[in-house]
Write an enzyme that holds these catalytic residues in place. Structure first.
Site, PDB file in Angstrom:
ATOM      1  CD  GLU A  86      -3.439   4.821   0.615  1.00  0.00           C
ATOM      2  OE1 GLU A  86      -4.149   5.844   0.721  1.00  0.00           O
ATOM      3  OE2 GLU A  86      -3.803   3.700   1.006  1.00  0.00           O
ATOM      4  CG  ASP A 142      -1.965   1.079   1.181  1.00  0.00           C
ATOM      5  OD1 ASP A 142      -1.836   1.981   0.330  1.00  0.00           O
ATOM      6  OD2 ASP A 142      -2.904   1.042   1.991  1.00  0.00           O
TER       7      ASP A 142
END
Length: 483
Positions: A319, A317
């Site tokens: 982010e 992920d």
């Protein structure tokens, strides 16, 4: 829709490095000398399997027997950080007291490997000749699989003992921990028609992952969910060792350190349990590694976690990294591709998935480099723009059954009418039944953004009927967050 960040509460993974020198500035080349050996001289223990101080050996079981080991033997050598001026010798011994030390530091629950399960031979008289930096002979550890019990995680610490000669013993690399993971024989499967996968994310800050047990296909009793992603471990930066490391907050740590309670029941039903890896505003992530050594160090950290807690894989992920801040390099063209490639090399049979979100600078430009693509090394990708149809553009991944073009936020789903329209679009466009469902809670009934009530089992049933020809039943045994 962005998810909120993890609270920074507790550290659980310790990684050893001899010494780290200053970072290079050529971010598109891979400099294998990024991490240099210490200028101080000391002796440490090296094993024949990897460059880490932990060796994980996985057992294969069939029926009541352990049928194979990924390694049934390894050698251990004395090494020095630079060539010695005069010959030295020493020995290695097992130290059962270090099992508790390891478990405490890593929040694991390993059991001491019993003496019937191994022999340690040639462990005395290990000698390093003058001008050399490694012993010419090594101790030999051999494992006896017949003495292993299913469902037990074993650990055998082996440490440097007495040394003759004027040299100090390393205080942080004088032990090799040999972990032997023996699974329970398990024939349970979530396989459903078409091979499509239902991927579930659980915000463990809020919700118990065991709630995935509540949803099953009505007739076949097969679990609706195939993969449960624990969200999330963080990628932090160690300013002393000058490298990224994996960090667990209190909730993630509680789940992993109590795997028998929170992970094993899911795996016993055939579900795969993976750990999501999330950046953490510290300038480091998946896209700015600058050396092959740095990539391998990080990958070995992750592999150790997967092995320690007997997980089925990881989810990437990308982010909240804030690349280029905190004194860290900007993104480069090769980092993500070579990182996923190395993940696949060291974890060939584990799930590697990619959470595709608009914040991720790696896609699609940084997901291909020098003829290699991220898509050739991952199992699935699914988009994180919840409650709408959007096809991830992942270079190298062309199998539509592995691309999730729709995801639903279960804590705030859209109306069933809009949902059904999106699901029909997914099927019409041939993207199969690989859906990502975000943040399952304990209750089947939830409140929609318009204030009306809806049952999550209704959403799951629509997909299940469309792809599997079955409805989904909610067993109504909610699991509270009790950690």
């Amino acid at each position: 829709m962005k998810r909120y960040m993890q609270l920074l509460l507790a550290t659980s993974t310790v990684v050893i490095l001899l010494h780290a020198c200053a970072k290079k500035n050529d971010y598109n080349t891979f400099d294998t000398t990024q991490y240099a050996a210490s200028s101080q001289q000391y002796v440490y223990l090296k094993n024949s399997v990897n460059t880490q101080n932990t060796v994980v050996i996985n057992a294969t079981v069939s029926g009541s027997a352990v049928t194979a080991l990924s390694n049934d033997s390894l050698s251990l050598y004395l090494n020095t950080t630079k060539p010695v001026s005069g010959a030295i010798s020493g020995s290695v011994v097992t130290d059962e007291s270090l099992v508790t030390t390891y478990n405490t530091a890593n929040k694991t629950s390993y059991t001491l490997l019993p003496s019937a399960a191994y022999t340690l031979a040639n462990n005395t008289g290990l000698s390093v000749a003058a001008g050399a930096s490694s012993s010419s002979n090594g101790a030999l550890l051999k494992l006896n699989k017949a003495a292993l019990v299913q469902g037990v995680q074993y650990l055998l610490p082996i440490k440097v003992s007495a040394i003759t000669g004027s040299i100090d013993i390393s205080t942080n690399q004088n032990v090799v921990y040999v972990a032997v993971n023996v699974p329970l024989a398990n024939t349970a499967s979530t396989a459903k028609p078409g091979g499509y996968k239902q991927i579930l994310y659980v915000e463990v800050n809020d919700n118990n992952p065991l709630n995935a047990l509540n949803y099953n296909l009505t007739n076949s009793k097969t679990p609706f969910f195939d993969v449960v992603n624990i969200f999330a471990a963080n990628i932090n930066y160690d300013n002393v060792k000058q490298k990224p490391y994996i960090y667990f907050n209190q909730q993630v740590s509680a789940i992993l350190s109590n795997r028998q309670k929170y992970i094993v029941p899911l795996q016993a039903k055939g579900m795969k349990v993976c750990l999501a890896l999330l950046c953490n505003h510290q300038g480091v992530g998946f896209d700015n590694f600058t050396s092959a050594t740095g990539i391998n160090d990080f990958v070995q950290q992750v592999k150790k976690i997967v092995d320690d807690y007997q997980l089925d894989g990881i989810d990437i992920d990308d982010e909240y990294a804030q690349y280029g801040t905190n004194g860290q390099p900007a993104v480069n063209d090769s980092s993500l591709v070579l990182l996923t490639k190395r993940f696949r090399e060291v974890m060939p049979n584990k799930i590697i998935s990619y959470y595709y979100f608009s914040d991720a600078v790696s896609i699609p430009k940084y997901a291909q480099w020098n003829g290699l693509t991220v898509g050739q090394y991952i199992d699935y990708t699914y988009q994180g723009s919840y409650n709408r149809y959007s096809v991830p553009s992942m270079p190298g991944l062309t199998d539509k059954s592995k691309i999730g073009a729709y995801s639903l936020n279960l804590s705030s789903p859209q109306t069933s009418t809009s949902f059904n329209t999106n699901v029909n679009t997914v099927k019409t466009n041939g993207y199969g039944g690989t859906f990502m469902w975000y943040n399952l809670g304990a209750a089947d009934q939830v409140t929609l953004s318009n204030g009306t009530k809806a049952n999550l089992s209704t959403y799951f049933t629509y997909v299940s009927n469309l792809y599997y020809g079955e409805t989904v039943t909610y067993t109504n045994q909610p699991y509270a967050k009790d950690y």
